[in-house]
Design a protein around this motif. Structure first.
Motif: not given
Length: 483
Positions: A29, A25-26, A198-200, A22, A202-203, A195-196
């Motif tokens: 990005i 990844l952050v 998009f990211l959540v 995680a 994936i995580i 972003l959340a």
């Protein structure tokens, strides 16, 4: 104090891998967004590239009419896209058409489309020929001829496309203040939510994948260590010289296994030295004890001489038991199939005169058939002899001592004496522990019997019951019970 629970290496790795993935990844990005903001790249697809090439070629002639100069950039673009077409309109309504313009685009675009800065135009549906219309791009640009609007496409029809076309359009707009600056108070929450979103996912996918795969990977990686741990669990006093294998152990654990093997070797050496000392001491004691017994037998029959001979016998018995303990430490490969009933009957017959002389009757209860066990004959005989001798010593000097064998591999010695209190049932198997401190025994007989029983995979215990006297039972795993 409550003992701390050991942490699982497997789940430590799972948690840390998920957090690491995680974080990485952050980080990437944020790094990508920062690089884009610094480089400010201009990413164009074919139609947007056509607008860029046409913009530099637009001009006016001496009469003020729109013209397109034959610039090198536009010529190169036409070479690469031979089907390109475009429409140029200025604010006065003057227009210029170059190339084969599809009929659907050669019309009045309307007030709204003329007012926009840029847009993609496309057709879809079931009407005849509509799905063949290519997508076009409309944009307002500043040129040498002034501000104009360009409508263009690199295709006249979708039939001219090479296979398929992928158009990726990303438009980012944000709330602004009346002066045109970004309204960050409203923009930042939206960026965080975006972003959340998009990211959540994936995580979550990476975390679930890690959660599923890491335990299997860790178990497979530590399989050799588990095997080594199982080997270590089987080490006891009879296999103390064993060395744990390191072939399948992870490299990080090899130093620990080597250190454990070295500790085992040192313990085995120290144990062997200790045993040799006891054996040598017991052997050395036998000679002076024999001399003492010979001299005591020459004394006159008096109470003191009788007491002296008893003490000498006790000392001799202690030395013999010390030697018997060394018998337990011998290798266990001298085992054979033994008829437990025949062995117990032979030992009982040997002790019958001693029991009768001490005031007892001695009985033997054999099973119905043979009871075979895999055992070292000398060790089992020694264990049974110690229990019978203990019964003669502490059975009260009257009653019957019974030696019994059953089909379950059990050996029992029963007497009718005062018995052993329930709270002492465990203590009497400890070395040098005597229920009556002034008794003649050395407190090693039952301890030796327990060691021999455990060495053969069996057990020994004082049987509880309402009967009078002590019942001591040895259980050995039988090979078979023949009727």
């Amino acid at each position: 104090m409550k003992q701390a629970r050991a942490r699982s290496l497997q789940w430590i790795l799972v948690r840390r891998l998920i957090l690491l993935q995680a974080a990485m990844l952050v980080f990437f990005i944020v790094l990508f967004i920062t690089a884009l903001s610094v480089a400010n790249p201009q990413l164009m697809v074919d139609n947007e590239a056509a607008v860029a090439a046409i913009t530099g070629a637009i001009d006016r002639d001496k009469d003020g009419k729109l013209i397109v100069s034959d610039t090198k950039e536009l010529a190169d673009f036409r070479t690469e896209y031979p089907y390109v077409w475009y429409i140029i309109r200025d604010q006065s309504g003057q227009s210029l058409r170059i190339g084969s313009v599809p009929a659907d685009y050669d019309r009045d675009l309307g007030d709204l489309l003329r007012a926009v800065d840029h847009a993609n135009i496309g057709f879809a549906g079931k009407e005849e020929g509509r799905e063949m219309r290519p997508e076009a791009y409309v944009q307002k640009v500043d040129t040498k001829a002034g501000p104009v609007q360009i409508v263009t496409s690199t295709l006249h029809s979708r039939a001219e496309a090479d296979g398929f076309i992928i158009n990726v359009t990303a438009t980012v707009d944000m709330a602004r203040n009346p002066d045109g600056s970004a309204n960050w108070a409203r923009v930042l929450p939206g960026i965080v939510v975006g972003l959340a979103i998009f990211l959540v996912p994936i995580i979550v996918v990476m975390g679930v994948t890690t959660l599923v795969t890491t335990p299997a990977v860790v178990r497979r990686s530590l399989a050799g260590l588990v095997g080594t741990a199982n080997e270590a669990a089987r080490i006891d006093v009879s296999t103390r010289a064993i060395q744990l294998p390191v072939e399948n152990v992870p490299q990080e654990i090899v130093p620990l296994v080597h250190a454990f093997n070295q500790a085992l070797a040192r313990l085995a050496q120290g144990f062997d030295r200790h045993n040799r000392f006891l054996t040598d001491a017991a052997h050395e004691l036998r000679t002076p004890i024999a001399i003492l017994r010979t001299r005591a037998e020459l004394l006159k029959e008096e109470p003191q001489s009788l007491r002296l001979r008893q003490d000498i016998e006790r000392l001799s018995h202690l030395a013999q038991q010390l030697l018997d303990h060394q018998l337990v430490d011998r290798p266990a490969n001298h085992r054979q199939a033994v008829d437990l009933a025949e062995l117990a009957g032979r030992v009982a017959a040997d002790f019958a005169p001693l029991a009768i002389e001490a005031g007892y009757d001695l009985a033997f209860e054999p099973p119905h058939g043979k009871v075979e066990v895999e055992a070292n004959v000398l060790q089992i005989e020694q264990a049974l002899a110690n229990i019978i001798r203990n019964a003669i010593e502490h059975g009260g000097g009257h009653g019957t001592i019974t030696v019994a064998v059953d089909a379950a591999g059990g050996l029992e010695v029963r007497d009718e004496g005062p018995g052993i209190p329930a709270e002492e049932h465990r203590n009497v198997f400890e070395p040098f522990y005597r229920l009556h401190p002034l008794s003649r025994g050395a407190g090693l007989g039952l301890n030796l019997a327990r060691q021999i029983a455990q060495l053969h995979g069996g057990s020994i215990a004082i049987v509880n019951g309402s009967w009078k006297g002590a019942h001591v039972r040895i259980e050995l795993p039988p090979l078979r019970a023949a009727a």
